[in-house]
Write a protein that holds these residues in place. Structure first.
Motif, mmCIF file in Angstrom:
data_model
loop_
_atom_site.group_PDB
_atom_site.id
_atom_site.type_symbol
_atom_site.label_atom_id
_atom_site.label_comp_id
_atom_site.label_asym_id
_atom_site.label_seq_id
_atom_site.Cartn_x
_atom_site.Cartn_y
_atom_site.Cartn_z
ATOM 1 N N LEU A 1 5.592 -1.030 -8.543
ATOM 2 C CA LEU A 1 5.107 -1.245 -7.468
ATOM 3 C C LEU A 1 4.129 -3.013 -6.806
ATOM 4 C CD1 LEU A 1 3.436 0.688 -5.719
ATOM 5 C CD2 LEU A 1 1.866 0.911 -7.425
ATOM 6 N N ILE A 2 4.677 -3.156 -5.508
ATOM 7 C CA ILE A 2 3.547 -4.405 -5.085
ATOM 8 C C ILE A 2 2.482 -3.408 -4.654
ATOM 9 C CG2 ILE A 2 4.482 -5.827 -3.869
ATOM 10 C CD1 ILE A 2 7.054 -6.015 -4.738
ATOM 11 N N PRO A 3 1.062 -3.905 -4.791
ATOM 12 C CA PRO A 3 0.658 -3.279 -3.980
ATOM 13 C C PRO A 3 0.136 -4.164 -2.686
ATOM 14 C CG PRO A 3 -0.167 -3.899 -6.276
ATOM 15 C CD PRO A 3 1.700 -4.430 -6.050
ATOM 16 N N VAL A 4 -0.198 -2.851 -1.545
ATOM 17 C CA VAL A 4 -0.554 -3.906 -0.454
ATOM 18 C C VAL A 4 -1.948 -2.996 0.038
ATOM 19 C CG1 VAL A 4 1.827 -4.474 0.560
ATOM 20 C CG2 VAL A 4 1.217 -1.861 0.869
ATOM 21 N N VAL A 5 -2.091 -3.525 1.026
ATOM 22 C CA VAL A 5 -3.472 -2.747 1.114
ATOM 23 C C VAL A 5 -2.984 -1.512 2.163
ATOM 24 C CG1 VAL A 5 -5.583 -3.175 3.226
ATOM 25 C CG2 VAL A 5 -4.718 -4.984 2.091
ATOM 26 N N PRO A 6 -4.436 -0.197 2.257
ATOM 27 C CA PRO A 6 -3.549 0.544 2.477
ATOM 28 C C PRO A 6 -3.634 0.617 4.051
ATOM 29 C CG PRO A 6 -5.285 1.294 0.800
ATOM 30 C CD PRO A 6 -5.499 -0.548 0.794
ATOM 31 N N GLY A 7 -2.642 1.161 4.355
ATOM 32 C CA GLY A 7 -3.333 1.238 5.944
ATOM 33 C C GLY A 7 -1.812 0.181 6.495
ATOM 34 N N VAL A 8 -1.506 -0.631 5.211
ATOM 35 C CA VAL A 8 -0.852 -2.333 6.381
ATOM 36 C C VAL A 8 0.799 -1.239 5.769
ATOM 37 C CG1 VAL A 8 0.664 -3.910 5.841
ATOM 38 C CG2 VAL A 8 -1.543 -3.323 6.162
ATOM 39 N N ASP A 9 1.804 -1.687 6.569
ATOM 40 C CA ASP A 9 3.502 -1.236 6.378
ATOM 41 C C ASP A 9 4.316 -1.288 5.658
ATOM 42 O OD1 ASP A 9 5.370 0.867 7.011
ATOM 43 O OD2 ASP A 9 6.125 -0.609 9.187
ATOM 44 N N SER A 10 5.123 -1.104 4.515
ATOM 45 C CA SER A 10 5.384 -1.985 4.062
ATOM 46 C C SER A 10 6.112 -3.325 3.547
ATOM 47 C CB SER A 10 7.288 -0.613 3.288
ATOM 48 O OG SER A 10 8.395 -0.992 4.112
ATOM 49 N N LEU A 11 6.373 -4.121 2.868
ATOM 50 C CA LEU A 11 6.975 -4.875 2.666
ATOM 51 C C LEU A 11 8.477 -5.082 3.986
ATOM 52 C CD1 LEU A 11 5.594 -6.478 -0.454
ATOM 53 C CD2 LEU A 11 4.700 -7.105 1.697
ATOM 54 N N ASN A 12 8.694 -6.402 3.842
ATOM 55 C CA ASN A 12 10.381 -7.094 3.912
ATOM 56 C C ASN A 12 11.190 -6.564 2.971
ATOM 57 O OD1 ASN A 12 12.429 -9.243 4.509
ATOM 58 N ND2 ASN A 12 11.744 -8.387 6.516
ATOM 59 N N SER A 13 11.654 -6.413 3.559
ATOM 60 C CA SER A 13 12.964 -6.483 1.875
ATOM 61 C C SER A 13 12.987 -7.627 1.303
ATOM 62 C CB SER A 13 13.803 -5.947 2.272
ATOM 63 O OG SER A 13 14.621 -3.856 2.781
ATOM 64 N N ALA A 14 13.832 -8.365 2.667
ATOM 65 C CA ALA A 14 13.878 -10.073 1.270
ATOM 66 C C ALA A 14 12.309 -10.162 1.237
ATOM 67 C CB ALA A 14 13.784 -10.412 2.604
ATOM 68 N N MET A 15 11.275 -10.267 1.611
ATOM 69 C CA MET A 15 9.612 -10.358 0.610
ATOM 70 C C MET A 15 9.803 -9.905 -0.775
ATOM 71 S SD MET A 15 7.418 -12.474 1.105
ATOM 72 C CE MET A 15 7.650 -13.275 2.848
ATOM 73 N N ALA A 16 9.887 -8.330 -0.725
ATOM 74 C CA ALA A 16 10.033 -7.836 -1.513
ATOM 75 C C ALA A 16 10.846 -8.181 -2.709
ATOM 76 C CB ALA A 16 9.931 -6.462 -1.831
ATOM 77 N N ALA A 17 12.112 -8.241 -2.271
ATOM 78 C CA ALA A 17 12.559 -9.118 -3.441
ATOM 79 C C ALA A 17 12.215 -10.333 -4.677
ATOM 80 C CB ALA A 17 14.241 -9.252 -2.876
ATOM 81 N N SER A 18 12.070 -11.401 -3.465
ATOM 82 C CA SER A 18 11.660 -12.256 -3.620
ATOM 83 C C SER A 18 10.412 -12.280 -4.265
ATOM 84 C CB SER A 18 11.128 -13.633 -2.545
ATOM 85 O OG SER A 18 12.782 -13.448 -1.207
ATOM 86 N N ILE A 19 9.578 -11.543 -4.210
ATOM 87 C CA ILE A 19 8.409 -11.114 -5.304
ATOM 88 C C ILE A 19 8.898 -10.898 -6.884
ATOM 89 C CG2 ILE A 19 6.536 -9.817 -5.749
ATOM 90 C CD1 ILE A 19 6.163 -10.046 -2.374
#
Length: 421
Positions: free
Chosen positions: A380-398
């Motif tokens: 799980l990559i936590p994001v602020v509630p109400g914010v859409d999901s991260l970009n796939s490339a950004m999630a992969a990099s993280i």
């Protein structure tokens, strides 16, 4: 009176020719003074020839003796290293394309048609840097199109033997190119085989027991960026399942910035054969890119999981209704049960493979089943509630660089323990 006028007019006539005669004689004397006499005759009849000055030469002889004329008379000698014959002696010759050349039309076919690339086993590379990386990694070139001969001479000669070299106009390359500023050279290569490729030594030295599995990545820019991050993090391998965009599409190659020739890429895989490419005891982790915090309270129905690929729902439609265990009477869901943990907690104790799903279609159910069968989890990559999901490339990099950090810390702890012992 009339007679007087005639006498005056008649008397004034001889004055004009006398003035003109004197003027002409004066001009002749001036020109004569300017000349250099060749021979002087005295009244006695004795003549003396005048020799030309030692510092002066006749015009014809002086012109012939000038360095410029001597250079022109000498044969033009071109250094052997710059003669076309020397370049051709190495087996490299090029042709000039004529209007309507059929070889040029095949370029656009390769660029736009994925079935043609897969059937013919060829790809198109553009730009000197990308072509140089491909040649260095052992990719096999077939044809080069270039607008200037210098672009070909910059490439290693031993890699170009037996390759068709075709010189075309820059306007033609500009029409084919997707780049804003075309570089004037394109190459058609045989589709690289990861087994036969020679990857950089530095990349192999920093390779980690970390794999990446791309699932339903449809955007070329995202996939190219993901491959670039995988090469930067030191992934040992990248697997692309069916449903992903072609890794050898020109837009993916452009976004990858040479990553295709730094890390092994295995394309167009079925989920049934994915385990064959994983090292022993590999755990598969699925990126949770939607920020579902209250996971234990959520239902196991497909309608409650928008991050699962809709394409696969029909295959599992019969499991849509929850079934009851005949022994306990408890209801059991049709989705694999995967524990959820934050991405920054330790998850690299064994060789790890991370599954990244596309933003539109999400991950496949097969990826969840594979993760469950290998003892993996959802990261799980936590994001602020109400914010859409991260970009796939950004999630992969993280996730990839977090895995690299954990592996580095683990290696430091092991080396420290060995030094103590």
């Amino acid at each position: 009176m009339a007679a007087l006028v005639k006498a005056v007019r008649w008397a004034s006539r001889p004055l004009l020719p006398m003035v003109q005669t004197w003027d002409l004689d004066a001009r002749r004397w001036v020109r004569a003074l300017r000349r250099s006499p060749v021979k002087v005759l005295f009244p006695s009849g004795h003549g003396v020839e005048r020799k030309p000055d030692a510092g002066k030469q006749p015009r014809k002889e002086a012109a012939e003796a000038s360095p410029h004329v001597q250079r022109l008379k000498q044969p033009i000698r071109v250094p052997p290293a710059q003669t076309p014959s020397t370049w051709e002696e190495s087996g490299l010759r090029y042709d000039k394309a004529l209007p309507g050349d059929k070889r040029l039309s095949s370029v656009m076919t390769i660029v736009k048609s994925r079935p043609f690339r897969e059937k013919q086993g060829k790809i198109l590379l553009e730009g000197r840097r990308l072509i140089a990386d491909a040649l260095k990694a052992g990719a096999v070139p077939k044809v080069f199109f270039f607008s200037r001969l210098e672009y070909i001479k910059e490439l290693p000669t031993d890699k170009l033997k037996g390759v068709s070299l075709i010189k075309v106009k820059f306007e033609d390359i500009k029409d084919w190119s997707d780049l804003v500023t075309p570089q004037g050279i394109m190459g058609i290569f045989a589709k690289p085989d990861h087994v036969k490729m020679t990857y950089p030594e530095t990349q192999l030295h920093h390779s980690l027991p970390l794999l990446l599995i791309c699932d339903n990545i449809r955007d070329p820019g995202n996939l190219g960026t993901i491959l670039r991050s995988a090469a930067g993090a030191g992934c040992s391998k990248v697997l692309l399942t069916k449903g992903c965009v072609d890794a050898w599409e020109p837009k993916v190659l452009r976004a990858g910035m040479g990553a295709h020739f730094q890390v092994p890429i295995i394309n167009n895989l079925d989920w049934e054969v994915v385990p064959n490419y994983l090292p022993t005891n590999t755990r598969v982790y699925v990126a949770d890119n939607c920020g579902l915090f209250a996971q234990p309270q959520m239902s196991n129905k497909a309608s409650d999981h928008g991050w699962i690929c809709d394409r696969q729902l029909s295959k599992f439609h019969k499991y849509e209704e929850e079934e009851e265990d005949p022994e306990t009477g408890d209801s059991k869901g049709w989705l694999p049960e995967l524990e959820v943990q934050n991405y920054n907690l330790d998850w690299t104790e064994a060789p790890a493979a991370v599954v990244i799903g596309g933003e539109t279609h999400g991950v496949s159910l097969e990826s969840l089943q594979l993760a469950e069968s290998t003892g993996g989890k959802r990261l799980l990559i936590p994001v602020v509630p109400g914010v859409d999901s991260l970009n796939s490339a950004m999630a992969a990099s993280i996730l990839l660089f977090e895995g690299k950090r954990q592996l580095r810390l683990r290696a430091e702890h092991l080396s420290r323990d060995r030094s103590y012992n």
